[in-house]
Design a protein around this motif. Structure first.
Motif, PDB file in Angstrom:
ATOM      1  N   ASP A 113       7.055  14.159  -7.070  1.00 46.95           N
ATOM      2  CA  ASP A 113       5.975  13.590  -7.882  1.00 46.95           C
ATOM      3  C   ASP A 113       5.540  12.211  -7.392  1.00 46.95           C
ATOM      4  OD1 ASP A 113       8.273  12.207  -8.560  1.00 46.95           O
ATOM      5  OD2 ASP A 113       7.999  12.388 -10.738  1.00 46.95           O
ATOM      6  N   ALA A 114       5.997  11.799  -6.201  1.00 44.86           N
ATOM      7  CA  ALA A 114       5.710  10.439  -5.718  1.00 44.86           C
ATOM      8  C   ALA A 114       4.215  10.212  -5.532  1.00 44.86           C
ATOM      9  CB  ALA A 114       6.446  10.189  -4.405  1.00 44.86           C
ATOM     10  N   VAL A 115       3.499  11.172  -4.938  1.00 42.76           N
ATOM     11  CA  VAL A 115       2.063  11.010  -4.712  1.00 42.76           C
ATOM     12  C   VAL A 115       1.321  11.003  -6.046  1.00 42.76           C
ATOM     13  CG1 VAL A 115       0.008  12.069  -3.681  1.00 42.76           C
ATOM     14  CG2 VAL A 115       2.163  12.009  -2.407  1.00 42.76           C
ATOM     15  N   GLU A 116       1.709  11.869  -6.943  1.00 41.69           N
ATOM     16  CA  GLU A 116       1.086  11.912  -8.279  1.00 41.69           C
ATOM     17  C   GLU A 116       1.235  10.563  -8.983  1.00 41.69           C
ATOM     18  OE1 GLU A 116       1.323  14.477 -12.463  1.00 41.69           O
ATOM     19  OE2 GLU A 116       2.811  14.784 -10.885  1.00 41.69           O
ATOM     20  N   LYS A 117       2.431   9.990  -8.942  1.00 40.15           N
ATOM     21  CA  LYS A 117       2.662   8.692  -9.571  1.00 40.15           C
ATOM     22  C   LYS A 117       1.855   7.590  -8.889  1.00 40.15           C
ATOM     23  CE  LYS A 117       7.381   9.508 -11.267  1.00 40.15           C
ATOM     24  NZ  LYS A 117       8.820   9.139 -11.093  1.00 40.15           N
ATOM     25  N   PHE A 118       1.778   7.655  -7.569  1.00 40.43           N
ATOM     26  CA  PHE A 118       1.023   6.656  -6.813  1.00 40.43           C
ATOM     27  C   PHE A 118      -0.442   6.676  -7.235  1.00 40.43           C
ATOM     28  CE2 PHE A 118      -1.246   4.721  -3.391  1.00 40.43           C
ATOM     29  CZ  PHE A 118      -0.367   3.899  -2.702  1.00 40.43           C
ATOM     30  N   VAL A 119      -1.030   7.864  -7.272  1.00 37.31           N
ATOM     31  CA  VAL A 119      -2.452   7.976  -7.601  1.00 37.31           C
ATOM     32  C   VAL A 119      -2.716   7.585  -9.043  1.00 37.31           C
ATOM     33  CG1 VAL A 119      -4.373   9.620  -7.807  1.00 37.31           C
ATOM     34  CG2 VAL A 119      -2.891   9.661  -5.794  1.00 37.31           C
ATOM     35  N   GLY A 141      -7.226   5.545  -0.363  1.00 37.03           N
ATOM     36  CA  GLY A 141      -8.117   6.684  -0.511  1.00 37.03           C
ATOM     37  C   GLY A 141      -7.529   7.970   0.034  1.00 37.03           C
ATOM     38  N   PHE A 142      -6.736   7.864   1.105  1.00 42.40           N
ATOM     39  CA  PHE A 142      -6.147   9.073   1.668  1.00 42.40           C
ATOM     40  C   PHE A 142      -4.954   9.567   0.847  1.00 42.40           C
ATOM     41  CE2 PHE A 142      -9.083   8.595   4.947  1.00 42.40           C
ATOM     42  CZ  PHE A 142      -9.121   9.782   5.656  1.00 42.40           C
ATOM     43  N   THR A 143      -4.326   8.675   0.093  1.00 46.12           N
ATOM     44  CA  THR A 143      -3.300   9.143  -0.837  1.00 46.12           C
ATOM     45  C   THR A 143      -3.956   9.919  -1.972  1.00 46.12           C
ATOM     46  OG1 THR A 143      -2.039   7.156  -0.296  1.00 46.12           O
ATOM     47  CG2 THR A 143      -1.267   8.444  -2.157  1.00 46.12           C
TER      48      THR A 143
END
Length: 398
Positions: A113-119, A141-143
């Protein structure tokens, strides 16, 4: 091929791989060591982080969704990510024209879930310009694009990357730091290994993906052989006039060579640097992956003496300070800020200005009415458009 060991010795690079694609065949060499502490040698099978070249992999996964009719590149991002508030499109993100103030580096862990949390932390990201108005390199933006891939594929980004790109091509890649082994190169600063490479939660922008130079060129070869990806290398937006005639495609940089089109990307992480250049019409490509030292000088030598000769292309001559520069307009004076960067321009003697860019203080002179150039090498160019000062990123006057 080049004599890689002598070249990296000359420029203080700790370890490197170089690969070249000609007539569909890849040839590669390796030199130096993976770690100055262990002295383990670099082989052609060793893995190096490719940093921001990862963005081309992310863009490719996005283009697959577009080709399948599952993503509208002109539709609002919030149609896929309902909690994301900026009114921008996937095309804005792919071309670095979203206007998002984009160098955010949040550590949200290394789980699925790291990308989800980042966004989620970017939901209210400030914008320094209206969407589509200006180009400004945007890591964050690429994340966001990586999160779009996750939502539409229903899997974590690193899983999608392996299943849809690496595995079909038979490539060995690492997408997390936990996958590191003794065959991975580590970064070096001042000749010493970097033990803390930083967070990996912005993987789609370039934090952790690692591979060999040979496998990077296998990915490039696939791109050249796939007609559905040709649209990605079409110019979408002109960059500010830094003197290199560059434009940007969908994920690809188009650096403005003479003699034929060239695409590519480069990347940098702590103590590591990576370079990719492709001449699509000639089927020629080179990849250089390095650790420590003067990586840019090694790349410059390769571009001038290997890639350019094989592909029959030449990169534009970089701008140099004029012999008799004119006065610098007072319009440049002031403080400019964006995420993770500050630029302070103050008056200096003899018609020059002093530029403090993230505590790197240098003297600049006028290149044009709208541009400054550093007196000493590297001759960095800064372009002023309205109240935005462009240096790769766009920083807003405060």
């Amino acid at each position: 091929m080049i004599e890689l060991q002598g070249l990296i010795d000359e420029h203080g690079v700790v370890g490197a791989q170089f690969a070249v694609l000609v007539d569909g065949e890849i040839t590669d060499v390796a030199a130096g060591v993976l770690n100055a502490g262990t002295r383990a040698p670099v082989t052609t099978e060793s893995l190096f982080q490719i940093a921001s070249i990862t963005k081309v992999w992310t863009a490719t996964l996005v283009q697959e969704l577009v080709n399948e009719g599952r993503l509208d590149p002109e539709g609002p991002v919030r149609d896929v990510l309902p909690g994301f508030r900026p009114l921008i499109t996937p095309r804005h993100l792919l071309t670095h024209t979203s206007g998002i103030d984009g160098d955010h580096f949040h550590d949200t862990g290394s789980g699925d879930d790291a990308v989800e949390k980042f966004v989620a932390r970017l939901a209210d990201a400030p914008q320094i310009a209206p969407p589509g108005e200006t180009w400004s390199y945007c890591n964050s933006g690429f994340t966001v694009l990586g999160r779009i891939v996750e939502v539409l594929r229903g899997k974590p980004f690193n899983t999608v990357l392996k299943e849809r790109l690496a595995a079909p091509l038979g490539l060995t890649v690492a997408t997390t730091y936990a996958e590191r082994t003794a065959s991975h190169a580590v970064g070096h600063e001042d000749g010493r290994p970097v033990t803390d490479p930083g967070p990996e939660s912005d993987l789609p922008a370039g934090s952790a993906l690692a591979m060999s130079a040979r496998d990077l060129l296998a990915f490039a070869r696939m791109h050249l052989a796939t007609p559905a990806f040709a649209v990605m290398r079409e110019p979408q937006v002109l960059l500010p006039d830094f003197g290199n005639h560059a434009s940007w495609g969908l994920g690809w940089e188009l650096p403005g060579y003479s003699g034929g089109p060239v695409i590519g990307h480069h990347g940098a992480n702590r103590g590591l640097a990576s370079f990719l250049r492709i001449a699509p019409e000639r089927g020629i490509a080179v990849a250089l992956l390095t650790s420590g030292g003067g990586a840019r000088e090694v790349f410059d030598d390769i571009i001038d003496n290997v890639f350019s000769e094989l592909a029959g292309v030449r990169r534009p001559e970089p701008p140099t300070p004029p012999g008799t520069p004119g006065p610098v307009s007072e319009r440049f004076l002031g403080t400019y800020r964006c995420a993770d960067h500050e630029v302070v321009v103050t008056q200096a003697d003899h018609g020059r200005v002093q530029v403090d860019l993230d505590d790197d203080v240098r003297e600049f002179v006028a290149l044009r009415d709208d541009a400054l150039i550093a007196l000493e090498r590297p001759h960095t160019v800064l372009v002023l458009k309205g109240d935005l000062l462009h240096f790769g990123r766009a920083a807003a006057r405060t």
